[in-house]
Design a protein around this motif. Sequence first.
Motif, PDB file in Angstrom:
ATOM      1  N   SER A 239      -4.741  -4.628 -22.987  1.00  0.00           N
ATOM      2  CA  SER A 239      -5.433  -3.157 -22.749  1.00  0.00           C
ATOM      3  C   SER A 239      -4.159  -1.665 -22.408  1.00  0.00           C
ATOM      4  CB  SER A 239      -6.015  -3.010 -21.696  1.00  0.00           C
ATOM      5  OG  SER A 239      -6.679  -1.876 -21.787  1.00  0.00           O
ATOM      6  N   ARG A 240      -3.115  -2.102 -21.229  1.00  0.00           N
ATOM      7  CA  ARG A 240      -2.310  -1.322 -21.345  1.00  0.00           C
ATOM      8  C   ARG A 240      -1.549  -0.732 -22.043  1.00  0.00           C
ATOM      9  NH1 ARG A 240       0.143  -4.102 -16.562  1.00  0.00           N
ATOM     10  NH2 ARG A 240       1.676  -4.626 -18.226  1.00  0.00           N
ATOM     11  N   ASP A 241      -1.533  -2.153 -23.365  1.00  0.00           N
ATOM     12  CA  ASP A 241      -0.180  -1.567 -24.310  1.00  0.00           C
ATOM     13  C   ASP A 241      -0.609  -1.377 -25.474  1.00  0.00           C
ATOM     14  OD1 ASP A 241       2.365  -2.411 -22.403  1.00  0.00           O
ATOM     15  OD2 ASP A 241       2.216  -4.847 -23.044  1.00  0.00           O
TER      16      ASP A 241
ATOM     17  N   THR B 215     -10.738   4.425 -14.536  1.00  0.00           N
ATOM     18  CA  THR B 215      -9.620   4.826 -13.747  1.00  0.00           C
ATOM     19  C   THR B 215      -8.892   4.627 -14.758  1.00  0.00           C
ATOM     20  OG1 THR B 215      -9.764   4.246 -12.075  1.00  0.00           O
ATOM     21  CG2 THR B 215      -7.571   3.808 -12.772  1.00  0.00           C
ATOM     22  N   PRO B 216      -7.437   4.950 -15.514  1.00  0.00           N
ATOM     23  CA  PRO B 216      -6.856   4.550 -16.951  1.00  0.00           C
ATOM     24  C   PRO B 216      -5.744   3.597 -16.395  1.00  0.00           C
ATOM     25  CG  PRO B 216      -6.978   7.303 -16.831  1.00  0.00           C
ATOM     26  CD  PRO B 216      -7.196   6.256 -15.576  1.00  0.00           C
ATOM     27  N   MET B 217      -5.420   2.569 -17.147  1.00  0.00           N
ATOM     28  CA  MET B 217      -4.518   1.558 -17.091  1.00  0.00           C
ATOM     29  C   MET B 217      -3.399   1.944 -16.669  1.00  0.00           C
ATOM     30  SD  MET B 217      -6.845  -0.850 -17.787  1.00  0.00           S
ATOM     31  CE  MET B 217      -5.797  -2.771 -17.943  1.00  0.00           C
ATOM     32  N   ALA B 218      -3.349   3.144 -16.638  1.00  0.00           N
ATOM     33  CA  ALA B 218      -1.612   2.958 -16.212  1.00  0.00           C
ATOM     34  C   ALA B 218      -1.554   3.798 -14.940  1.00  0.00           C
ATOM     35  CB  ALA B 218      -0.778   4.411 -17.172  1.00  0.00           C
ATOM     36  N   MET B 219      -3.039   4.609 -14.144  1.00  0.00           N
ATOM     37  CA  MET B 219      -2.996   4.339 -12.906  1.00  0.00           C
ATOM     38  C   MET B 219      -3.233   3.829 -12.047  1.00  0.00           C
ATOM     39  SD  MET B 219      -4.097   8.415 -13.514  1.00  0.00           S
ATOM     40  CE  MET B 219      -3.337   9.715 -15.262  1.00  0.00           C
ATOM     41  N   ARG B 220      -3.439   2.161 -12.438  1.00  0.00           N
ATOM     42  CA  ARG B 220      -3.631   1.667 -12.087  1.00  0.00           C
ATOM     43  C   ARG B 220      -3.627   0.814 -10.785  1.00  0.00           C
ATOM     44  NH1 ARG B 220      -8.664  -1.339 -15.698  1.00  0.00           N
ATOM     45  NH2 ARG B 220      -9.800   0.340 -15.920  1.00  0.00           N
ATOM     46  N   ARG B 221      -3.530   0.320  -9.182  1.00  0.00           N
ATOM     47  CA  ARG B 221      -3.165  -0.400  -8.678  1.00  0.00           C
ATOM     48  C   ARG B 221      -3.988  -2.266  -8.823  1.00  0.00           C
ATOM     49  NH1 ARG B 221      -2.100   3.379  -3.398  1.00  0.00           N
ATOM     50  NH2 ARG B 221      -1.538   0.893  -3.322  1.00  0.00           N
TER      51      ARG B 221
END
Lengths: 437, 437
Positions: A267-269, B244-250
Amino acid sequence: MTGALGTKSSATSSEEATLIDGRRLLRNLEALGQIGNSAAGGRTRLAYSPQDGQARELLLAWMREAGLSVCVDPIGNIFGTLRGCDDAAAPIMVGSHIDTVVNAGHLDGCLGVLAGLETLLSLAEAGIVPRRPIVVAAFANEEGARFSPDLMGSRVFTGELALAQALAATDADGQSVTEALGRMPESRPFGTPPSLPSAYVELHIEQGPVLWSENVAIGIVEGVQGCRWLEVQVHGAANHAGTTPMAMRRDAGVAAASLVADLARRSRDQKIPLVATAGTMSIVSGSINSVPEHAVFTVDLRDPDERLLDNAENQLRFAIARAEADHGVTIEIRRMSQSSPVRFDDALVARAGALAERGGIAYRRLVSGASHDAQMLAARCPTLMLFAPSRDGISHSPAEHTDDDDIIAAANLLAGLVRDLAEADPAASSPHFKQGL
Amino acid sequence: MTGALGTKSSATSSEEATLIDGRRLLRNLEALGQIGNSAAGGRTRLAYSPQDGQARELLLAWMREAGLSVCVDPIGNIFGTLRGCDDAAAPIMVGSHIDTVVNAGHLDGCLGVLAGLETLLSLAEAGIVPRRPIVVAAFANEEGARFSPDLMGSRVFTGELALAQALAATDADGQSVTEALGRMPESRPFGTPPSLPSAYVELHIEQGPVLWSENVAIGIVEGVQGCRWLEVQVHGAANHAGTTPMAMRRDAGVAAASLVADLARRSRDQKIPLVATAGTMSIVSGSINSVPEHAVFTVDLRDPDERLLDNAENQLRFAIARAEADHGVTIEIRRMSQSSPVRFDDALVARAGALAERGGIAYRRLVSGASHDAQMLAARCPTLMLFAPSRDGISHSPAEHTDDDDIIAAANLLAGLVRDLAEADPAASSPHFKQGL
């Protein structure tokens, strides 16, 4: 989704800033937010509770004070109508909901309802009689936190859910919606519900971090993501952690962990799907010195494009087949629920963008990850949502926050859009409006 | 570890086959295995329980019948001694344990004790008086399933654990070892415990799949792996799975899953360490539509080389630092326990290999992944273990199984080795024997 347009500017610098009374809107949000307040700082107004009833009383009082025609329908939706020149024309509708989850913030759906009310108030105070009627709606039981399904009021209003079925829904204590409604103030239906609108516009907080992190004042929402929930069960073989060579293991935990890590990576890539989450995962009855026999995790896939959801689910199924071969395990996958993506009206998206540009307001298009009443209306009429930024993406929490100038800018854009739509000639609806729905 | 030597051959084809009475050994294993039997098919003889006591009574009866000098020491270790020409010489010791876990198989440690007893019986019946005394030992509470620590009897015998501390250990009901011992038949100490042996040899089932899967009759054990237990806590941020977008997750769950998948991959591909297991893993308080805030898993690292354990733990710590950066999470790691690798006696390993070759028995060298009494003895005298194959690597289960001919072949090798060692001149011990410790 497109990038932000320009930089965020103060709402008061815009020519649209005079449309609404921003301070009154903030005051009303504050007043409504006091109802159901707890010591913990949040408020709880579960649908059809006494606290929900108190909030409904306040909203109805404000509507009457503004001279709107008021109606409560049998599922408890509240409508306030500003009459137009042509009262037979399909109305323009704005709104959202005022029920809450447990320990909520003071904005969420209240922002959409009270910004809608402010729009009608401002028009009425300016002596404007729109061509079409304009209705502000507070849909009942949007959250579904007490009675399932969520979006109950808008489901019934749009015919997606039968009234009798909704009224028969019960909470955890076995109480039905009919019983709860009967015990709540302002519960009895009265007045005539509006006809299906010619357009519906809903303002809501984003409930995600995108606008806040990009310092953009307004989100113009192109649709709502589709969603699939899946459960994955992995069955391996329990063995001694010390005596079983790595190559001879059938490790359910490692197979599950690899699938979860790969799901997030895809999902990220590749953005297939837009977001993917394993919200729960566990090794069942594991012990520190045993190779895990059984692991289970859940998957939440969301994307605005149904084909990409199909694609993502297929990729997961391929990964599962590979994991079965790689790890010597057997894996079951089952769908728990799904909802299809909803696309909002392109012409309304463009019109809202043009208005924002004219006002010098930074905006970006985005897709809603959460469910909203607007997705029920979208099946019946041209529909649009506007989002205001959520600080750090926090929602359903007392820490929920939107800056005052963002609230006012969003309400102004809503008012401008509604005024334009209501002025459109009812006899010559623009071609993108779906007639006769 | 070296590969198998030749192919597996029937024990009866070997010249050593006549050393012991294989059928009597199988009969005795069967008889001991009846004690503590449950309807489910397994047997339960937790240390110092009435069932353990019954098994001890039977073992002591067999020892007396064989004419051995019998002793029970204060922690409950049982010793049976076949006298030698020089009774003052440090004895050769064989043995293992007869306590079990819950619902166990009939072999496990019983194989080592009864093969040891059979060795002494056969020598006595053949009229052989060895130069040194030979002792068969049944160490108390090896499993540690009821009273901690495990290997209790051998720890006390070798001085690793103080007797008073062992006697004060309590079970889950608060009963002490002293109290449990007092209620058990054959619990009272009598006789004189043997001195520290000049060599200790323990036969046990492998409890792993290596010998069975390679069709090798006997494992000659070079040592016991060191072991480290670690707990890893991952802290991220809870967020809406849809907005929550993947790039902004923790995402604590994805970080944990990646670490678990990588841990297994490193061990599988680089053999650092030899085996690595995440036996437990879970997302704490997760929900299907939330980004996980908190995940926890345990790690079991084992390797015969302490430096590779250090290396493996360092690699895990590096991976954790990377995961913190990649996933925006914070991770705590703590050591729960550790034990150092044990190396058995090289000369005994070589001697056992030579004996197996002479007998035409297929064997392989390997390292024990599980703990055994032998690792306590290894600190005090030259020590060796022999393993018999476990079908499919299954142990601590009623499904535990070793083929009869493998049992007999292993007992024969044990008997041959013990006979040789006992014949060695006490006054001219081979140089690899650690004198005087």
